[in-house]
Design a protein around this motif. Sequence first.
Motif, PDB file in Angstrom:
ATOM      1  N   GLN A  97      44.595 -43.572  -5.115  1.00  0.00           N
ATOM      2  CA  GLN A  97      45.134 -44.881  -5.486  1.00  0.00           C
ATOM      3  C   GLN A  97      46.080 -45.430  -4.416  1.00  0.00           C
ATOM      4  OE1 GLN A  97      43.981 -46.680  -8.031  1.00  0.00           O
ATOM      5  NE2 GLN A  97      42.597 -44.971  -8.409  1.00  0.00           N
ATOM      6  N   ASP A  98      46.965 -44.589  -3.910  1.00  0.00           N
ATOM      7  CA  ASP A  98      47.890 -45.031  -2.861  1.00  0.00           C
ATOM      8  C   ASP A  98      47.150 -45.419  -1.591  1.00  0.00           C
ATOM      9  OD1 ASP A  98      49.935 -44.439  -4.613  1.00  0.00           O
ATOM     10  OD2 ASP A  98      50.428 -42.526  -3.668  1.00  0.00           O
ATOM     11  N   ASP A 152      53.365 -45.883   6.965  1.00  0.00           N
ATOM     12  CA  ASP A 152      53.172 -46.081   5.523  1.00  0.00           C
ATOM     13  C   ASP A 152      51.856 -45.512   5.002  1.00  0.00           C
ATOM     14  OD1 ASP A 152      55.605 -47.395   5.334  1.00  0.00           O
ATOM     15  OD2 ASP A 152      54.701 -49.359   5.724  1.00  0.00           O
ATOM     16  N   PHE A 153      51.014 -45.003   5.901  1.00  0.00           N
ATOM     17  CA  PHE A 153      49.731 -44.468   5.457  1.00  0.00           C
ATOM     18  C   PHE A 153      49.965 -43.145   4.712  1.00  0.00           C
ATOM     19  CE2 PHE A 153      45.757 -42.010   6.318  1.00  0.00           C
ATOM     20  CZ  PHE A 153      44.945 -42.763   5.488  1.00  0.00           C
ATOM     21  N   VAL A 180      41.246 -37.993  -7.612  1.00  0.00           N
ATOM     22  CA  VAL A 180      42.687 -38.124  -7.466  1.00  0.00           C
ATOM     23  C   VAL A 180      43.045 -38.154  -5.984  1.00  0.00           C
ATOM     24  CG1 VAL A 180      44.912 -37.024  -7.923  1.00  0.00           C
ATOM     25  CG2 VAL A 180      43.107 -36.981  -9.661  1.00  0.00           C
ATOM     26  N   TYR A 181      42.389 -37.287  -5.216  1.00  0.00           N
ATOM     27  CA  TYR A 181      42.606 -37.207  -3.776  1.00  0.00           C
ATOM     28  C   TYR A 181      41.292 -37.418  -3.047  1.00  0.00           C
ATOM     29  CZ  TYR A 181      47.056 -34.958  -4.816  1.00  0.00           C
ATOM     30  OH  TYR A 181      48.298 -34.686  -5.278  1.00  0.00           O
ATOM     31  N   TRP A 182      41.411 -37.968  -1.853  1.00  0.00           N
ATOM     32  CA  TRP A 182      40.272 -38.034  -0.957  1.00  0.00           C
ATOM     33  C   TRP A 182      40.517 -37.045   0.175  1.00  0.00           C
ATOM     34  CZ3 TRP A 182      40.293 -44.002   0.117  1.00  0.00           C
ATOM     35  CH2 TRP A 182      39.942 -44.680  -1.047  1.00  0.00           C
ATOM     36  N   ASP A 183      39.472 -36.453   0.684  1.00  0.00           N
ATOM     37  CA  ASP A 183      39.580 -35.683   1.920  1.00  0.00           C
ATOM     38  C   ASP A 183      39.126 -36.598   3.058  1.00  0.00           C
ATOM     39  OD1 ASP A 183      36.822 -35.762   1.631  1.00  0.00           O
ATOM     40  OD2 ASP A 183      36.575 -33.590   1.477  1.00  0.00           O
ATOM     41  N   LEU A 195      45.130 -49.405   2.263  1.00  0.00           N
ATOM     42  CA  LEU A 195      44.013 -49.940   3.040  1.00  0.00           C
ATOM     43  C   LEU A 195      43.804 -51.432   2.788  1.00  0.00           C
ATOM     44  CD1 LEU A 195      41.499 -46.992   2.698  1.00  0.00           C
ATOM     45  CD2 LEU A 195      42.708 -47.705   4.785  1.00  0.00           C
ATOM     46  N   LEU A 196      43.919 -51.857   1.544  1.00  0.00           N
ATOM     47  CA  LEU A 196      43.767 -53.282   1.240  1.00  0.00           C
ATOM     48  C   LEU A 196      44.877 -54.107   1.885  1.00  0.00           C
ATOM     49  CD1 LEU A 196      42.644 -53.038  -2.473  1.00  0.00           C
ATOM     50  CD2 LEU A 196      41.260 -53.774  -0.527  1.00  0.00           C
TER      51      LEU A 196
END
Length: 88
Positions: A73-74, A58-59, A31-34, A79-80
Amino acid sequence: MINIDINEEAARELYLQKLEERIKEVDVELVYWDSRELKRRTCLSWNTIQKEFFYHPDFPKYKIGHKWMFPAQDTKKFLLQYLRENVG
């Protein structure tokens, strides 16, 4: 004697389909990245991340205690889009 014929193209397609399904499952698990996962996913150093897009308004980032967390997901979506707009 047993003789087995394998349709290599069908086997390849089945393999790729199963691989894609597994990749989607793994992506859903987080769900989250560190910051370590962000570096791994982008193949960039922390200094490069900070220089290139970390401070972009916007990051998506949240600081929890002393640790930065990034909604998976965000962050992927950002990034894309960032890559399309700023590279190449």
